[in-house]
Write a protein that holds these residues in place. Structure first.
Motif, PDB file in Angstrom:
ATOM      1  N   GLN A  33       0.459  -1.386   0.520  1.00 41.00           N
ATOM      2  CA  GLN A  33       0.062  -0.138   0.190  1.00 41.00           C
ATOM      3  C   GLN A  33       0.674   1.125  -0.078  1.00 41.00           C
ATOM      4  O   GLN A  33       2.237   1.910   0.775  1.00 41.00           O
ATOM      5  N   ARG A  34       0.691   2.025  -0.675  1.00 40.83           N
ATOM      6  CA  ARG A  34       1.320   4.131  -0.695  1.00 40.83           C
ATOM      7  C   ARG A  34       0.365   4.586   0.765  1.00 40.83           C
ATOM      8  O   ARG A  34      -0.636   4.538   0.915  1.00 40.83           O
ATOM      9  N   ARG A  35       1.697   4.999   0.880  1.00 43.68           N
ATOM     10  CA  ARG A  35       0.674   5.913   2.421  1.00 43.68           C
ATOM     11  C   ARG A  35       1.070   7.419   2.389  1.00 43.68           C
ATOM     12  O   ARG A  35       1.691   8.314   1.861  1.00 43.68           O
ATOM     13  N   LEU A  36      -0.273   8.546   2.062  1.00 45.20           N
ATOM     14  CA  LEU A  36       0.164   9.730   2.382  1.00 45.20           C
ATOM     15  C   LEU A  36       1.011   9.959   3.227  1.00 45.20           C
ATOM     16  O   LEU A  36       0.419   9.596   4.747  1.00 45.20           O
ATOM     17  N   GLU A  37       0.734  11.615   3.100  1.00 40.97           N
ATOM     18  CA  GLU A  37       1.447  12.171   5.048  1.00 40.97           C
ATOM     19  C   GLU A  37       0.652  12.188   5.640  1.00 40.97           C
ATOM     20  O   GLU A  37       0.444  13.796   4.426  1.00 40.97           O
ATOM     21  N   GLY A  38      -0.071  12.214   6.060  1.00 39.47           N
ATOM     22  CA  GLY A  38      -1.120  12.141   7.281  1.00 39.47           C
ATOM     23  C   GLY A  38      -2.582  11.512   7.035  1.00 39.47           C
ATOM     24  O   GLY A  38      -2.458  10.321   6.693  1.00 39.47           O
ATOM     25  N   VAL A  39      -3.469  11.901   7.870  1.00 36.58           N
ATOM     26  CA  VAL A  39      -4.630  10.824   8.195  1.00 36.58           C
ATOM     27  C   VAL A  39      -4.978  10.623   7.069  1.00 36.58           C
ATOM     28  O   VAL A  39      -6.375  11.676   7.402  1.00 36.58           O
ATOM     29  N   PHE A 112      -3.598   8.651  -4.603  1.00 38.90           N
ATOM     30  CA  PHE A 112      -2.930   8.360  -3.733  1.00 38.90           C
ATOM     31  C   PHE A 112      -1.894   9.507  -4.276  1.00 38.90           C
ATOM     32  O   PHE A 112      -1.819  10.602  -3.795  1.00 38.90           O
ATOM     33  N   ALA A 113      -1.963   9.807  -5.660  1.00 40.55           N
ATOM     34  CA  ALA A 113      -1.634  11.314  -6.456  1.00 40.55           C
ATOM     35  C   ALA A 113      -2.145  12.210  -6.232  1.00 40.55           C
ATOM     36  O   ALA A 113      -2.227  13.212  -6.104  1.00 40.55           O
ATOM     37  N   ARG A 114      -3.870  12.367  -6.161  1.00 39.98           N
ATOM     38  CA  ARG A 114      -4.452  13.366  -5.894  1.00 39.98           C
ATOM     39  C   ARG A 114      -3.866  13.984  -3.979  1.00 39.98           C
ATOM     40  O   ARG A 114      -3.979  14.783  -3.440  1.00 39.98           O
ATOM     41  N   GLY A 115      -3.797  12.871  -3.203  1.00 38.94           N
ATOM     42  CA  GLY A 115      -3.884  13.725  -2.162  1.00 38.94           C
ATOM     43  C   GLY A 115      -2.254  14.180  -1.680  1.00 38.94           C
ATOM     44  O   GLY A 115      -2.104  14.594  -0.930  1.00 38.94           O
ATOM     45  N   GLU A 116      -1.710  13.332  -2.125  1.00 43.18           N
ATOM     46  CA  GLU A 116       0.000  13.721  -2.401  1.00 43.18           C
ATOM     47  C   GLU A 116       0.132  14.623  -3.125  1.00 43.18           C
ATOM     48  O   GLU A 116       0.406  16.189  -2.610  1.00 43.18           O
ATOM     49  N   GLU A 117      -0.640  15.965  -4.516  1.00 45.46           N
ATOM     50  CA  GLU A 117      -0.748  17.082  -4.134  1.00 45.46           C
ATOM     51  C   GLU A 117      -1.605  18.028  -3.029  1.00 45.46           C
ATOM     52  O   GLU A 117      -1.172  19.301  -3.008  1.00 45.46           O
ATOM     53  N   LEU A 118      -2.355  17.624  -2.068  1.00 42.60           N
ATOM     54  CA  LEU A 118      -2.907  17.919  -1.359  1.00 42.60           C
ATOM     55  C   LEU A 118      -2.254  18.337  -0.345  1.00 42.60           C
ATOM     56  O   LEU A 118      -2.612  19.287   0.228  1.00 42.60           O
ATOM     57  N   TRP A 125      -5.532  15.944   7.189  1.00 46.19           N
ATOM     58  CA  TRP A 125      -6.940  14.719   7.427  1.00 46.19           C
ATOM     59  C   TRP A 125      -7.165  14.672   5.975  1.00 46.19           C
ATOM     60  O   TRP A 125      -7.830  15.355   4.760  1.00 46.19           O
ATOM     61  N   PHE A 126      -7.412  13.472   5.259  1.00 45.82           N
ATOM     62  CA  PHE A 126      -7.914  12.693   4.108  1.00 45.82           C
ATOM     63  C   PHE A 126      -9.505  11.327   3.903  1.00 45.82           C
ATOM     64  O   PHE A 126      -8.932  10.695   5.715  1.00 45.82           O
ATOM     65  N   ILE A 127     -10.165  12.424   4.173  1.00 45.34           N
ATOM     66  CA  ILE A 127     -11.672  10.675   4.300  1.00 45.34           C
ATOM     67  C   ILE A 127     -11.300  10.741   2.598  1.00 45.34           C
ATOM     68  O   ILE A 127     -11.901  10.857   1.099  1.00 45.34           O
ATOM     69  N   LEU A 128     -11.230   9.550   2.429  1.00 49.70           N
ATOM     70  CA  LEU A 128     -11.006   8.382   1.727  1.00 49.70           C
ATOM     71  C   LEU A 128     -12.300   7.818   0.874  1.00 49.70           C
ATOM     72  O   LEU A 128     -13.088   6.994   1.838  1.00 49.70           O
TER      73      LEU A 128
END
Length: 335
Positions: A33-39, A112-118, A125-128
């Motif tokens: 899995q790829r992990r974003l910097e954030g929750v 993941f790419a959209r989250g990295e940009e944000l 904080w990210f809601i998937l």
């Protein structure tokens, strides 16, 4: 078993085998899995069709906002596409309509790419959205919704039934939310065979009936409960929508349903109005999501209104504290 089920059964077996293998490879670390910097808080379900995911995503986004957290929603959008007019999915448009610019939206198949940009903009904080099967992206909390009116989609996997994964997948859930009910002991007992996650209940609440103005909701209709409505919708669970309308005390004289995410045409409008006329309706009523799929289509003889709804969660403060607690414990553990 019907003839259709018999014909689809071999495909169901293949689908189930692939689904189990995919989950196992992620669990074993073969696929990473790829992990974003954030929750990351995932909101998902086990079946196709509506279980209340969008109202839950809104509820969580509004709680994060209330606590001053910089949040974003990661959503695939319908098929990861935009409409011919350049619009994003109906869910994304609904979320933007409700939240404005206060919560960022990352729309696309590569979440993941959209989250990295944000994340580069300071989002923490990210809601998937619809994330339970999106195993490519690591999450800190898995919230899974179960519709009490049809919890397991007939008990069969796709394509014969509506299950996206076997029931055993619920073992991955951190929190289970039974929607459209305030008590379902038999369903809880069934869930316990596959998951030990805490169980909460939630139901949809009608905030208002709003006149549709252009391609967006307008002012509240003060006379909504005196009208005879013909209801129409293009959502995953039209039966639940009708049940909700009647539970809210609205006078529904007829109804027509379309496939989920249906983009309406002038021909659809004529059919809806003809059936409404025969049913003796005085107005048309749809979901808030539907208005974004009307896309300029106009009704000639009837006014159109939509239902603005929200989610009411039993023991909501306990539910929210649990989400934050799980997220906090995962954030402190080795990644």
């Amino acid at each position: 078993m019907t003839l259709k089920d018999s014909l689809l059964w071999p495909f169901t077996l293949t689908y189930g085998a692939v689904s189990r293998l995919r989950a196992r490879t992620y669990r074993a670390g073969i696929l990473r899995q790829r992990r974003l910097e954030g929750v990351v808080i995932s909101v998902g379900n086990l079946t196709t069709g509506g279980t209340g995911k969008t109202p839950m995503v809104l509820w969580i986004a509004q709680r994060l906002l209330a606590e001053g957290k910089r949040a974003a929603i990661l959503t695939r959008g319908y098929r990861g596409e935009t409409s011919p007019a350049g619009r994003t999915s109906d869910e994304a448009q609904l979320l933007r309509s409700r939240l404005g610019e206060a919560v960022a939206l990352g729309v696309g198949a590569d979440r993941f790419a959209r989250g990295e940009e944000l994340a580069t903009r300071g989002i923490g904080w990210f809601i998937l959205d619809d994330g339970f099967q999106h195993l490519q992206l690591a999450r800190d909390v898995d919230v899974v919704l179960i519709d009490a009116t049809n919890p397991f989609g007939g008990g069969r996997l796709l394509p014969a039934g509506r299950l996206r994964e076997p029931k055993s997948a619920l073992a991955r859930a951190d929190i289970l939310v039974i929607t459209r009910s305030d008590r379902a002991p038999a369903l809880e007992a069934s869930l316990r065979h596959d998951s030990s996650a805490p169980v909460f209940y939630a139901d949809t609440h009608l905030e208002s009936i709003r006149a549709v103005r252009g391609d967006s909701p307008g002012a509240e209709d003060p006379d909504a409960h005196s009208r005879k409505y013909f209801a129409f919708c293009g959502i995953g669970n039209p039966g639940a929508f009708l049940s909700d309308l009647r539970a809210w005390g609205l006078d529904i004289v007829g109804h027509k349903s379309f496939p989920d995410h249906h983009r309406y045409t002038p021909q659809d409008a004529r059919e809806i109005e003809n059936e409404a006329r025969v049913a003796g309706a005085s107005a048309l009523l749809c979901t808030e999501k539907d208005i974004f799929n009307l896309a300029g289509v106009r009704m000639e003889s009837f006014s159109v209104s939509c239902c603005r709804i929200s989610l009411r969660i039993d023991r909501d403060e306990e539910f929210w504290r649990l989400i934050l607690s799980i997220a906090g414990s995962r954030a402190k553990s080795p990644r």
